[in-house]
Design a protein around this motif. Structure first.
Motif, PDB file in Angstrom:
ATOM      1  N   LYS A 256       6.598   3.981  -3.319  1.00 49.44           N
ATOM      2  CA  LYS A 256       6.755   5.173  -3.627  1.00 49.44           C
ATOM      3  C   LYS A 256       7.019   4.894  -5.071  1.00 49.44           C
ATOM      4  O   LYS A 256       6.635   3.907  -5.340  1.00 49.44           O
ATOM      5  CB  LYS A 256       8.526   5.328  -3.209  1.00 49.44           C
TER       6      LYS A 256
ATOM      7  N   ASP B  13       9.029   4.116  -7.418  1.00 50.29           N
ATOM      8  CA  ASP B  13       9.706   3.400  -8.120  1.00 50.29           C
ATOM      9  C   ASP B  13       9.763   2.384  -7.906  1.00 50.29           C
ATOM     10  O   ASP B  13      10.390   1.343  -8.092  1.00 50.29           O
ATOM     11  CB  ASP B  13      11.469   3.548  -6.977  1.00 50.29           C
TER      12      ASP B  13
ATOM     13  N   SER C 184       8.882   0.472  -4.867  1.00 53.34           N
ATOM     14  CA  SER C 184       8.960  -0.070  -3.477  1.00 53.34           C
ATOM     15  C   SER C 184       8.315   0.112  -2.357  1.00 53.34           C
ATOM     16  O   SER C 184       7.927   0.909  -2.344  1.00 53.34           O
ATOM     17  CB  SER C 184      10.264   0.600  -2.877  1.00 53.34           C
TER      18      SER C 184
ATOM     19  N   TRP D 253       7.109  -0.249   2.021  1.00 54.25           N
ATOM     20  CA  TRP D 253       7.548   1.074   2.815  1.00 54.25           C
ATOM     21  C   TRP D 253       6.790   0.461   4.007  1.00 54.25           C
ATOM     22  O   TRP D 253       5.741   0.880   3.979  1.00 54.25           O
ATOM     23  CB  TRP D 253       8.110   2.118   2.761  1.00 54.25           C
TER      24      TRP D 253
ATOM     25  N   ALA E  77      12.489  -0.455   4.420  1.00 53.92           N
ATOM     26  CA  ALA E  77      12.331  -1.349   2.960  1.00 53.92           C
ATOM     27  C   ALA E  77      11.344  -2.346   3.653  1.00 53.92           C
ATOM     28  O   ALA E  77      12.123  -3.406   3.864  1.00 53.92           O
ATOM     29  CB  ALA E  77      12.850  -0.806   2.008  1.00 53.92           C
TER      30      ALA E  77
ATOM     31  N   PRO F 122      12.740  -5.726  -0.149  1.00 55.38           N
ATOM     32  CA  PRO F 122      13.531  -4.857  -0.968  1.00 55.38           C
ATOM     33  C   PRO F 122      13.237  -5.427  -2.770  1.00 55.38           C
ATOM     34  O   PRO F 122      14.200  -7.029  -2.856  1.00 55.38           O
ATOM     35  CB  PRO F 122      14.851  -4.914  -0.970  1.00 55.38           C
TER      36      PRO F 122
ATOM     37  N   THR G  47      11.597  -6.067  -4.900  1.00 58.00           N
ATOM     38  CA  THR G  47      10.312  -6.242  -5.124  1.00 58.00           C
ATOM     39  C   THR G  47       9.725  -5.268  -5.742  1.00 58.00           C
ATOM     40  O   THR G  47       9.957  -4.254  -4.672  1.00 58.00           O
ATOM     41  CB  THR G  47       9.463  -7.088  -4.694  1.00 58.00           C
ATOM     42  N   SER G  48       8.690  -4.774  -7.176  1.00 56.10           N
ATOM     43  CA  SER G  48       8.123  -3.406  -7.608  1.00 56.10           C
ATOM     44  C   SER G  48       6.470  -3.960  -7.083  1.00 56.10           C
ATOM     45  O   SER G  48       5.652  -5.306  -7.127  1.00 56.10           O
ATOM     46  CB  SER G  48       7.965  -3.347  -8.765  1.00 56.10           C
TER      47      SER G  48
ATOM     48  N   GLU H 245       1.470  -6.719  -6.052  1.00 55.34           N
ATOM     49  CA  GLU H 245       3.181  -6.678  -7.027  1.00 55.34           C
ATOM     50  C   GLU H 245       2.484  -5.443  -8.447  1.00 55.34           C
ATOM     51  O   GLU H 245       1.528  -6.147  -8.795  1.00 55.34           O
ATOM     52  CB  GLU H 245       3.521  -8.024  -6.916  1.00 55.34           C
TER      53      GLU H 245
END
Length: 386
Positions: A303, A305, A307, A309, A332, A335, A337-338, A353
């Motif tokens: 997404k 942001d 995240s 999924w 998720a 959660p 972690t970008s 990441e």
């Protein structure tokens, strides 16, 4: 192609079930650009333009100059930097940095290397045609490319009409690239097991090939659609397109996620169904999706942001949620972690990441997680790249 994330390079998505994720540095410098591309039982990764692959090495699919299984990342046997890698069932291809030249390697029984023969290669070899490409996507045993003039070219397995040649059933495979129609407005393409989908400007969706699971979203009940057929009349489909074994997904301009084809394992983000989904159907109601990867039985998406999924089959831990229970709605992963990209293989998945670290999870019997062993992981685990 639309920018998807605020990074130092343009991110575009030229999907395939095995990850066709394009990384084009904005100023001729790789920076920390990283991407990961999951094949059937192997994975390839890019970091600062340097390619490496790990896992099963069927007919040289790792491109390492040998046919040995590598349970840790091994460098590609090519003195060239890449902006993109894309992985099929047992072959892979890449786009050379700056020149856009297409290089391929691995299994070649259907001519999927585009070199005019059926001989496998254990190291990358450059294709004479097309001389350059902007977009490259490997299906299971075929490949498609979009050159700078935005024409579309495909080669390899044509048993289901996935090369889009408007030919008859039983037509031969293509050992060299063949142009798909005469249109020059293609902006994205994605290859599945026996089907292909693409997006044309300004955002129309087209699919062709095997349709027994309504993979193409066109002509329900027709087993093969052997040339590009428009799916609906909408003009807001984006280049974030990806195709799996018998399902396809794309993100629309408003950030909503849509899938069609088989949902036998919940890979479309809904409880399993015995009847294929014959037209694009929205996954949930969220409108903040930026990237999607779908394969045989599961899918992962990122997404806006950052995240991550995942959903679908999880018997091997490929969803990365810490157990082996299937999920039928987006769940998720890690959660907090970008992430900026994910790639789903047959029974494993990998993700990048935001800082460039590559994580993998799921089945690992051939070292396809690149962790130096053959143990499964049910959470994202960092891979050390060369």
């Amino acid at each position: 192609m639309r920018p998807a994330l605020a990074l130092a390079f343009v991110v575009a998505f030229a999907g395939c079930g095995f990850d066709g994720f394009v990384l084009t540095p904005a100023a001729g410098d790789f920076g920390d650009a990283a991407g990961v591309f999951a094949g059937w039982e192997f994975t390839c990764a890019l970091q600062a333009g340097r390619g490496s692959c790990f896992g099963a090495n069927v007919d040289g699919s790792l491109g390492t100059g040998d046919e040995a299984t590598h349970i840790a990342p091994a460098p590609l046997a090519a003195d060239v930097g890449f902006d993109l890698l894309t992985a099929g069932e047992n072959h892979a291809c890449g786009l050379a940095h700056q020149t856009g030249a297409v290089w391929c390697w691995g299994y070649n029984a259907s001519g999927q290397l585009g070199l005019g023969d059926l001989t496998a290669r254990d190291a990358p070899v450059v294709l004479p045609q097309p001389p350059a490409a902007l977009v490259l996507a490997a299906g299971y045993n075929h490949v498609c490319a979009i050159p700078p003039d935005h024409s579309l070219w495909c080669w390899g397995d044509n048993s289901e009409g996935q090369l889009g040649q408007q030919d008859a059933e039983g037509a031969p495979d293509a050992e060299t690239p063949e142009r798909v129609g005469a249109d020059s407005d293609w902006i994205a393409v994605a290859g599945g097991q026996g089907h292909t989908c693409g997006v044309r400007a300004p955002g129309t969706l087209w699919c062709w090939g095997r349709n027994t699971a309504d993979d193409t979203g066109t002509s329900p009940g027709q087993q093969q659609v052997r040339g590009p057929a428009q799916v609906g009349t909408d003009t807001d489909w984006t280049a974030a397109l990806d195709a799996g074994q018998d399902a396809t997904c794309d993100i629309r301009a408003d950030g909503s996620l849509w899938c069609w084809g088989s949902n036998a394992f919940g890979q479309q983000g809904a409880p399993p169904e015995t009847t294929p989904v014959a037209a694009p159907r929205q996954v949930g109601t969220d409108t903040d999706w930026s990237q999607i990867s779908i394969d045989d039985f599961a899918a992962c998406g990122v997404k806006t942001d950052g995240s991550l999924w995942c959903w679908g089959r999880n018997a091997e831990g490929q969803l990365g949620v810490g157990d082996n229970d299937d999920r039928y709605t987006p769940t998720a992963v890690a959660p907090g972690t970008s992430f900026r990209q994910a790639s789903m293989g047959r029974f494993h998945a990998c993700a990048v990441e935001s800082g460039g670290i590559v994580d993998c999870m799921g089945e690992n019997s051939n070292g396809q997680l690149g962790l130096g062993d053959t143990n499964r992981r049910d959470v994202p685990t960092a891979v050390t790249l060369p």
